[in-house]
Design an enzyme around this catalytic site. Structure first.
Site, short mmCIF file in Angstrom:
data_model
loop_
_atom_site.label_atom_id
_atom_site.label_comp_id
_atom_site.label_asym_id
_atom_site.label_seq_id
_atom_site.Cartn_x
_atom_site.Cartn_y
_atom_site.Cartn_z
N CYS A 155 21.87 32.61 75.11
CA CYS A 155 20.61 32.97 75.78
C CYS A 155 19.64 31.81 75.74
CB CYS A 155 20.05 34.25 75.19
SG CYS A 155 18.75 34.99 76.19
N HIS A 189 24.25 37.90 76.10
CA HIS A 189 24.44 38.03 74.66
C HIS A 189 25.80 38.61 74.35
CE1 HIS A 189 20.33 37.30 73.05
NE2 HIS A 189 19.98 37.60 74.28
N GLU A 205 27.09 39.09 71.53
CA GLU A 205 27.00 39.93 70.34
C GLU A 205 26.36 41.28 70.63
OE1 GLU A 205 24.96 37.61 71.13
OE2 GLU A 205 22.93 38.04 70.41
#
Lengths: 212, 249
Positions: free
Chosen positions: A85, A190, A192
């Site tokens: 990001c 993202h 994650e």
């Protein structure tokens, strides 16, 4: 053996990244946070630059924590670097978000504000697909139709074709959603926070990091 | 961009509660276990709001944020009494994607500016509680007090100060399972150019579709998944069938 260092900039959400990677590392691997360049292990072979914040706050934090030269030297030595990001954006030369601030410059180009659209609002928040470009290599998770999670107002609208791994549409425009060069890997979304497909991508990132 | 369905979980300390008209609280389990269940169901995002925090002069528990980050691999936002840049930082560091500001945003608009300047507008959601509807005033303190500021003015003010999204909450519709306040959603979408998360009253995927047609970009859902048979996936399927772009898992 992977020796992973997640750079703690004071403004980024670290727990999620650490947990997501830890779940897929081996017991013999190491993963830790580093709050400044001095804390990074000499054996570090994967640097993670997670993102949260603005271009200016990110670069200020890198400066205060002595990370700028460290990252540039690591890049010169071809140590693997992953940007997420804002972390991806910081790799470029500059960003419209903070016009007087210089970026790391590991990638040529400039980060721009997402162009206004009639059908989209800014910040660009939510799930969207990525369109892979060229040879995906290990990164098969980018090939399917599963969406990844984006939350940003700025992005790279054009980058060196040789490094563009995927693009994503935003209204009638397109931005670079992932980048890959010899030792750099970066995602505007993202991994994650992208559920199961995100986890799959993280496994692929770890495999990439293990390669010589 | 694809429409997001965001279950909103109200907490009181570490417990989940269900509010009807913001007043009657029914306990439905620990926040962590509820987070885990939703996490396993491929929801788009989650939102955790501690609506008792301000009244108790507390803020959403950081321990709770840690626990959410430990069980979730999808984005989540947290709110409840957040009143400083530093507390926002703590929430974000621990894994929250965004912080939700309620009373603070209205009573201290500069805070919205400061938090968005430090962390980016995309990290800030401002909750606007409507006393009645768009034409009335915004409430503060979890709906207990009239702020004296109109909903329209509040939305404009926080947008200018750097909010990334608006969580438009209807106290009148909350927990009633009677559908969203469509007119207010439509009006709100017209006075700001940032995404609107509609909240309050959703009882079915049909209600979701109505809200999207009225201008919502994301759907806050409370009672629906806790007290009916609908699931996030079944709602996404329904919407996709009507041509609404939704997350592809």
């Amino acid at each position: 053996m992977l020796n992973v260092s997640i750079l703690d900039l004071g403004v980024n959400n670290l727990n999620s990244v650490k947990r997501a990677f830890s779940e897929h590392l081996l017991e013999t691997d190491v993963i830790r946070f580093s709050a400044n360049a001095e804390e990074v292990s000499k054996d570090c072979n994967l640097i993670i630059l997670p993102g949260l914040g603005t271009f200016e706050s990110g670069m200020n934090a890198l400066y205060e924590r002595n990370f700028i030269d460290f990252i540039r030297e690591s890049n010169y030595k071809k140590i693997k670097i992953l940007g997420i990001c804002l972390g991806m954006q910081l790799l470029f030369r500059s960003s419209e978000e903070s016009p007087t601030q210089v970026g790391l410059g590991l990638l040529e180009g400039h980060v721009s504000k997402l162009p206004k659209q009639t059908t989209e609002r800014i910040p660009n928040v939510g799930w969207n697909s990525v369109c892979y470009r060229g040879d995906l290599g290990k990164f098969k998770s980018l090939q399917g139709s599963s969406d990844f999670y984006f939350v940003h107002s700025y992005a790279s609208l054009e980058a060196d074709k040789n490094f563009v791994l995927s693009t994503t549409s935003f209204g009638t425009d397109v931005f670079v959603s992932s980048i890959k060069s010899e030792n750099l890997l970066a995602f505007q979304f993202h991994p994650e926070k992208s559920g199961k497909i995100g986890r799959k991508l993280i496994v692929e990132i770890i495999e990439w990091a293990r390669e010589d | 961009m694809k429409i997001r369905i965001i279950p909103t979980i109200l907490t009181d300390g570490l417990t989940v509660v269900k509010g009807e008209n913001f007043i009657n609280w029914r306990t439905v389990g620990t926040a962590e276990s509820v987070a885990r269940v939703y996490g396993n169901r491929d929801v788009d995002e989650l939102m955790f709001l501690d609506t008792k925090a301000r009244k108790n002069e507390e803020r959403i528990s950081l321990e709770l944020v840690d626990r959410f980050a430990a069980v979730l691999n999808i984005p989540f936002s947290v709110g409840g009494g957040i009143d400083s840049v530093e507390y926002a930082r703590q929430c974000l560091r621990r894994g929250a994607e965004k912080v939700v500001l309620g009373t603070s945003a209205i009573q201290n608009p500069l805070l919205v500016y400061e938090i968005s300047k430090e962390f980016g507008t995309q990290a800030v959601v401002v909750a606007i509680d409507m006393a009645s509807n768009f034409d009335g005033n915004a409430l503060v303190s979890s709906g207990a007090q009239d702020s004296g500021i109109s909903v329209k003015e509040a939305i404009r003010m926080v947008t200018e100060n750097g909010s990334g999204e608006i969580l438009l909450q209807s106290k009148a519709k909350d927990g009633t399972l009677q559908g969203y306040d469509l007119r207010s959603i439509s009006k709100a979408a017209g006075v700001t150019d940032i995404p609107i998360i509609a909240s309050g009253g959703c009882s079915s995927p049909e209600n979701m579709h109505e809200a999207i047609s009225a201008g919502a970009h994301a759907l806050g859902v409370g009672a629906l998944f806790q007290f009916t048979h609908h699931t996030p996936s079944s709602c996404r399927d329904y919407l996709r069938g009507l041509g609404v772009p939704t997350r592809q898992v």
